[in-house]
Design an enzyme around this catalytic site. Sequence first.
Site, short mmCIF file in Angstrom:
data_model
loop_
_atom_site.label_atom_id
_atom_site.label_comp_id
_atom_site.label_asym_id
_atom_site.label_seq_id
_atom_site.Cartn_x
_atom_site.Cartn_y
_atom_site.Cartn_z
N LYS A 117 0.84 -1.21 0.00
CA LYS A 117 0.00 0.00 0.00
C LYS A 117 0.87 1.24 0.00
O LYS A 117 0.60 2.21 -0.71
CB LYS A 117 -0.94 -0.02 1.21
CG LYS A 117 -2.09 -1.00 1.01
CD LYS A 117 -2.87 -1.28 2.27
CE LYS A 117 -3.88 -2.41 1.98
NZ LYS A 117 -4.46 -3.00 3.17
N GLN A 168 -4.92 -1.86 9.44
CA GLN A 168 -4.79 -3.19 8.82
C GLN A 168 -5.37 -4.26 9.75
O GLN A 168 -4.99 -4.36 10.92
CB GLN A 168 -3.30 -3.46 8.53
CG GLN A 168 -3.05 -4.72 7.75
CD GLN A 168 -3.60 -4.66 6.31
OE1 GLN A 168 -3.41 -3.67 5.61
NE2 GLN A 168 -4.28 -5.71 5.90
N ASP A 224 -11.65 2.25 3.57
CA ASP A 224 -11.94 0.83 3.42
C ASP A 224 -13.44 0.59 3.31
O ASP A 224 -13.86 -0.52 2.98
CB ASP A 224 -11.44 0.08 4.68
CG ASP A 224 -10.18 -0.72 4.43
OD1 ASP A 224 -9.89 -1.01 3.25
OD2 ASP A 224 -9.49 -1.05 5.41
#
Length: 290
Positions: free
Chosen positions: A63, A107, A130
């Site tokens: 990322k 994460q 997200d």
Amino acid sequence: MRKNTTKPKKMAKIIDGKAISSEIREEIAEKVREYNAKTGKLPGLAVVIVGENPASQVYVRNKKKACEQIGFNSWVYEMPEETTQEELNALIDKLNDDSAVHGILVQLPLPKHLDEEQVILRIKPEKDVDAFHPANVGRITIGNPKFLPCTPAGIMELLHRSNIEISGKECVVIGRSNIVGKPMALLLLAENGTVTVCHSKTHDLKEVCKRADILVVAIGKADFVTADMVKEGAVVIDVGMNRNAEGKLTGDVDFKSVSEVASYITPVPGGVGPMTITMLLQNTLRAAEE
Ligand code: NAP
């Protein structure tokens, strides 16, 4: 001499996620230049990782690399395994208040002693790139999304850019997780697919799958879907990421046999995988623009 009468097998077209992903990243990079010319700023993504899960470390590194390549600001916060909920919450609050940070991603999975739901709820919905916050999930459900969840959004791009019609088609999704299966079903429904969601309690999975014009497989079991479960000419999207006995990355679909039945298929690696980070970049740009 006798003629060979065996018809050559018609193989499915491969949907090249890597190529489509680079095409979209170029479009995003162009928009970043425009955004920068207008505002003097860059979109910024903060990624938080707690503990030492090796798979998570790889995802986070990828990322960060993707952000750098496209011209975003990016910050990685690596916190030790023993981080407390209060410490993690305090970091999220700080990032929520930082105007240079447009997107926040924690994460998952988190170490067992930390509460993932609390973390998802703490991130401001306008920085939740997200699309896990209930406010964003709710918006997707009512058909007015702010951000689209990355993996299903990536799959929709693969279908659109391969000119695959969704409206009126029988769409079967195997898997009902919050990050893939459920939002996938909602996005297909929003584009007028007739959607069936299957899971581990589904009876006669094979028969349900055989109805599908578009079959999306997100189970997490190597080579689970075989040719006898797929209708001739179906579009097959393989979300699975499994390691086989040799440690090689493999999908949930038996690629070799299913390619002989399907009209389109995504490979693993090189199908859905590259799209997920690309959609994260797209969401971060959107957050910055807003
Ligand atoms: P998950 O949370 O473990 O969910 C798996 C789903 O599959 C569940 O709904 C489960 O049903 C269903 N299932 C399991 N066995 C089944 C069976 N025999 N028949 C029918 N359904 C069955 O997994 P996930 O997070 O959605 O991920 C799925 C796969 O996609 C994994 O391989 C993951 O690594 C991969 N993935 C890839 C990307 C990417 O970027 N390419 C992103 C996310 C995930 P129940 O609900 O009844 O248990």
